[in-house]
Motif scaffolding. Structure first.
Motif, PDB file in Angstrom:
ATOM      1  N   VAL A   9       0.853  -1.185   0.000  1.00  0.00           N
ATOM      2  CA  VAL A   9       0.000   0.000   0.000  1.00  0.00           C
ATOM      3  C   VAL A   9       0.894   1.242   0.000  1.00  0.00           C
ATOM      4  O   VAL A   9       1.810   1.360   0.822  1.00  0.00           O
ATOM      5  N   ARG A  15       1.431   7.742  -4.021  1.00  0.00           N
ATOM      6  CA  ARG A  15       0.410   7.556  -5.064  1.00  0.00           C
ATOM      7  C   ARG A  15       0.368   8.750  -6.003  1.00  0.00           C
ATOM      8  O   ARG A  15       0.252   8.592  -7.212  1.00  0.00           O
ATOM      9  N   TRP A 134      -5.513   3.697  -7.640  1.00  0.00           N
ATOM     10  CA  TRP A 134      -5.328   2.570  -6.732  1.00  0.00           C
ATOM     11  C   TRP A 134      -4.764   1.395  -7.512  1.00  0.00           C
ATOM     12  O   TRP A 134      -4.959   1.283  -8.711  1.00  0.00           O
ATOM     13  N   GLU A 139      -5.728  -0.567  -1.634  1.00  0.00           N
ATOM     14  CA  GLU A 139      -5.581   0.884  -1.817  1.00  0.00           C
ATOM     15  C   GLU A 139      -6.895   1.573  -2.151  1.00  0.00           C
ATOM     16  O   GLU A 139      -6.912   2.770  -2.422  1.00  0.00           O
ATOM     17  N   ARG A 143      -8.239   6.442  -2.198  1.00  0.00           N
ATOM     18  CA  ARG A 143      -7.919   6.477  -3.628  1.00  0.00           C
ATOM     19  C   ARG A 143      -8.021   7.872  -4.252  1.00  0.00           C
ATOM     20  O   ARG A 143      -7.467   8.121  -5.302  1.00  0.00           O
TER      21      ARG A 143
END
Length: 157
Positions: A9, A15, A134, A139, A143
């Motif tokens: 993750v 991200r 994601w 995840e 997101r």
């Protein structure tokens, strides 16, 4: 079916960095539009990313253009179902002569150059309003990376 190990993750910052890198290094996306009476319309297109907007092009007389004229919003999907970036956008249609040179040159590197048939094509400028990313169910929470056009500093979902 063999089980596939889930990727680790990523935190929000990672991200975001991965998403920006993916936008900058990629050039293919799915573009979904819709309007009353016509339902959803989905097409594969090339794109270029300038750091804040996506630019693509399509046929002037296409269902995509008709939908965007009726409702200037679109959803973009990049990646596969195991590692996806989804972007809700505000769309602007641009006649070929009205596009900036840098965007036109960049787009010509990844697709057919609309400048060779300006009467047949329009550019579509897509401004992200919401970005989600994601890479697995682990995840799915957290997101959302961007809301109302601004990158988030903390998770909201």
């Amino acid at each position: 079916m063999p089980s596939v190990p889930l990727p680790p993750v990523r935190d929000l910052a990672q991200r975001r960095a991965d998403t920006v890198d993916r936008l900058a290094s990629g050039f293919q996306m799915w573009l979904a539009t819709g309007s009353d009476g016509h339902g959803a319309h989905l097409i594969p297109v090339a794109y270029v990313w300038d750091g804040s907007t996506l630019t693509t092009a399509t046929f002037r007389r296409s269902r995509t253009v008709a939908n965007l004229r009726a409702r200037p919003r679109a959803r973009v999907a990049i990646g596969d179902t195991a590692d996806v970036v989804m972007i809700d956008t505000r769309a602007t249609l641009l006649d070929v002569p009205d596009i900036d040179v840098a965007s036109a040159e960049a787009y010509a590197q990844v697709s057919t150059d609309p400048r060779h048939a300006p009467d047949r094509f329009l550019y579509v400028r897509l401004v992200p309003e919401r970005i989600l990313a994601w890479n697995s169910l682990t995840e799915f929470a957290g997101r959302t990376l961007m809301l109302k056009g601004s990158w988030l500093d903390s998770p909201v979902d």
